[in-house]
Every structure is written in C-alpha cells, then in structure tokens.
Design an enzyme around this catalytic site. Structure first.
Site, PDB file in Angstrom:
ATOM      1  N   CYS A  34      -9.401  -0.645   3.417  1.00 10.07           N
ATOM      2  CA  CYS A  34      -8.354  -1.068   4.667  1.00 10.07           C
ATOM      3  C   CYS A  34      -9.004  -0.870   5.854  1.00 10.07           C
ATOM      4  O   CYS A  34      -9.140   0.355   6.239  1.00 10.07           O
ATOM      5  CB  CYS A  34      -7.178  -0.310   4.592  1.00 10.07           C
ATOM      6  SG  CYS A  34      -5.920  -0.851   5.797  1.00 10.07           S
ATOM      7  N   ASN A  54      -7.298   1.124  -2.849  1.00 18.85           N
ATOM      8  CA  ASN A  54      -7.772   0.496  -1.696  1.00 18.85           C
ATOM      9  C   ASN A  54      -8.663   1.462  -0.895  1.00 18.85           C
ATOM     10  O   ASN A  54      -8.259   2.381  -0.128  1.00 18.85           O
ATOM     11  CB  ASN A  54      -6.230   0.310  -0.775  1.00 18.85           C
ATOM     12  CG  ASN A  54      -6.733  -0.464   0.460  1.00 18.85           C
ATOM     13  OD1 ASN A  54      -7.988  -0.979   0.524  1.00 18.85           O
ATOM     14  ND2 ASN A  54      -5.685  -0.800   1.100  1.00 18.85           N
ATOM     15  N   GLY A  77       0.795  -1.245   0.067  1.00 20.62           N
ATOM     16  CA  GLY A  77      -0.138   0.044  -0.031  1.00 20.62           C
ATOM     17  C   GLY A  77       1.013   1.399  -0.030  1.00 20.62           C
ATOM     18  O   GLY A  77       1.843   1.458   0.695  1.00 20.62           O
ATOM     19  N   THR A 115      -9.546  -7.683   3.964  1.00 17.97           N
ATOM     20  CA  THR A 115      -9.744  -8.449   5.355  1.00 17.97           C
ATOM     21  C   THR A 115     -11.048  -8.316   6.001  1.00 17.97           C
ATOM     22  O   THR A 115     -11.560  -7.201   5.976  1.00 17.97           O
ATOM     23  CB  THR A 115      -8.486  -8.133   6.110  1.00 17.97           C
ATOM     24  OG1 THR A 115      -8.403  -6.780   6.516  1.00 17.97           O
ATOM     25  CG2 THR A 115      -7.245  -8.736   5.395  1.00 17.97           C
TER      26      THR A 115
END
Length: 302
Positions: free
Chosen positions: A130, A127, A46, A193
């Site tokens: 996160c 992203n 990242g 996740t």
C-alpha cells in the site's frame, strides 16, 4: 457452459473473478446489487491490528482513465472485524478473504493469527504494497528482504492459504515474488496501485491531502498485464492478476498472461454488477472458442 472453477492453493473458486480489497467494502455493501455467492471470492477492505483513521480529506480524485486515492487503510481493526463483521459474512457462500496490513512484521503476524481462528475465512491477502500509509505498507514490499521478512513471520502463525499482494513500484517484481514464494506464500496478487500525483492548477496545490496517492483504473492495465506475465514465468505458485480490469476481455488478457484468477477493483465504483458481467463474459468467450474449461487459457502465452 464452460467449467469456470479454478484453484488457488487449497482455495476452490467457483469462477476466477474476485473483488479487490478497498473497492468492495465487506461485500455487504453490494448485496443489493449483485448476488455475492456468484463471485469467485470477496477480498474485504484492508484490516490492521488496531483501528486506523486513514488520511485527511481530500483523499480521492479522478484522473484520465482512472483515479488516485490516498485513503490510508481506514478501518476499525481486526477485533472489530472478528466481533462485528465476521458474523455477518461467514455464511456467504463464497470465499471471504481478509486483506491484512501492518507497520511491522509482528503486527502483520498478530493480525493474521487472529484471523487464523475463523473457520469461514479460508485465506488472507497480505498487503505489503500500500503506497498511502506513513509506516509499513509499501516499505516492506519494495525489497526482497522486506517482503521475505513479513511473509516469514506471518507464515509461522497463519496456517491457511496465504496470498501476498505485490507493489508495482519496484524495478524487479519477479524477484520479490520469488522471495515471497521461498518463505511460504501460497499465491501472489498483483498489481497494487502505481504511485501518482495530480495538481489543481487554479489552487496551485496537490489534489490529495498527502500530495501523492495510488493510481488505479484502466490506465494501469498494460503495466499490470506485463507484470503478471513476468511473475507467472518466475514462480510456481498461482498468480492473481488485477489492475484496470473492467471487461471480460480485460480479464482474459490477464488469464492468458498467466493469472489463475483476477480481481476487479475500481470498476466496482462505476458498475456494482461488473463482477458478474465479467464472469458471464468469460464464459461466453470460452463457449465461442470451444473451450470446455477456463484452465485451457490460463498461461497460454508461456
């Protein structure tokens, strides 16, 4: 040998096996263990506009069939990547993709604009999912409006293949995928996740410094397969599947569910050669079942 090549928008992959951001460094860290040019794509760690220290330690712990992490996007910033990492990775004969994060639509867009200038970076992965940062990150990925706003701003300033990484910590991931598609995303990747927590019962305190973290590994795979299946039916753009993949059989499940390509994450920590083993396993399965191309099984459940 079957044809393993696939396409993600204008991105041509030698095979559908990619590495997941945050689990493969910049790729350079694995070059003594695996031929990097034989991986379909490498998604580097990242990257943010400015350097980030990440969260305090401890920020990783093992769980049953997986792990929790709250690293918090530690990195030296996009300018460091451009000046120091890019010269080292630009000649690797595969797709080098940068995972981009930010704390506002504008910081996402500014980071993406800097990467747009790099000839040998053909795509970025945005992203918006996160769960381990205090500002930005998952906050944008849990609503259609938030996701759309970031993608819209980045699309104005980034003109190559744009992949958006989606959060599973939502009630309707398909709607968020459609919102990204509507604002110009070329592909979506999922899942990031799942939010989790572990407690040290002797110390009577959380095992992670910020209490919660992102759960990855084999434990999340059934959830990931289901979400990939749902999203692949909901959008017209390619879907990249990830979440608990450690074998060729795992990867084939995602492909059949509708993923055009897959990413391997946590399994890299267990076996640094897992990407090539999965690629070879997919080929072996295709040969066994008389398939001439991997594209014959992509989305075959639809």
């Amino acid at each position: 040998m079957a044809d393993l090549s696939v396409k993600i928008d204008k991105l041509k992959l030698k095979n559908p096996v990619m590495t997941a951001s945050g689990t493969f460094g910049y790729g350079l860290e694995f070059q003594d263990f695996v031929p990097l040019d034989q991986i379909g794509g490498i998604i580097v760690k990242g990257t943010t506009l400015k350097a980030r220290e990440g969260n305090d330690y401890p920020r990783m712990c093992e769980t049953a069939m997986g792990m929790l992490n709250c690293v918090g996007l530690q990195n030296k910033g996009v300018d460091y990547f451009v000046e120091n990492i890019y010269p080292q990775v630009k000649e690797i004969d595969t797709n080098i993709i940068v995972n981009v994060s930010g704390n506002s639509p504008d910081t996402y867009a500014e980071t993406a604009e800097k990467l747009n200038q790099l000839d040998h970076i053909p795509a970025i992965e945005l992203n918006i999912s996160c769960p381990n940062v205090k500002e930005g990150g998952m906050a944008f990925g849990v609503t259609c409006a938030g996701a759309a706003e970031v993608v819209k701003e980045v699309r104005k300033r980034y003109h190559k293949t744009l992949i958006v990484k989606l959060s599973p910590n939502v009630t309707d991931i398909a709607s968020i995928a459609r919102a990204c598609e509507d604002e110009g995303a070329d592909a979506v990747s999922l899942i990031n996740t799942l939010m989790g927590m572990a407690i040290d019962i002797e110390k009577r305190q959380p095992k992670l410094s910020i209490r919660t973290g992102g759960l990855s590994g084999p434990a999340v795979k059934p959830v990931a397969v289901r979400m990939v299946y749902d999203v692949a039916k909901a959008v017209k753009i390619p879907v990249i599947g990830l979440g608990g993949i450690s074998t060729a059989e795992d990867a084939i499940e995602f492909l059949m569910a509708g993923a055009t390509a897959i990413q391997i994450g946590t399994a890299n920590f267990v076996d640094p050669q897992v990407t090539i083993k999965v690629r070879d396993g997919i080929n072996k399965w295709l040969d066994k079942h008389s398939c001439k191309s991997v594209n014959e099984i992509i989305g075959c459940l639809r």
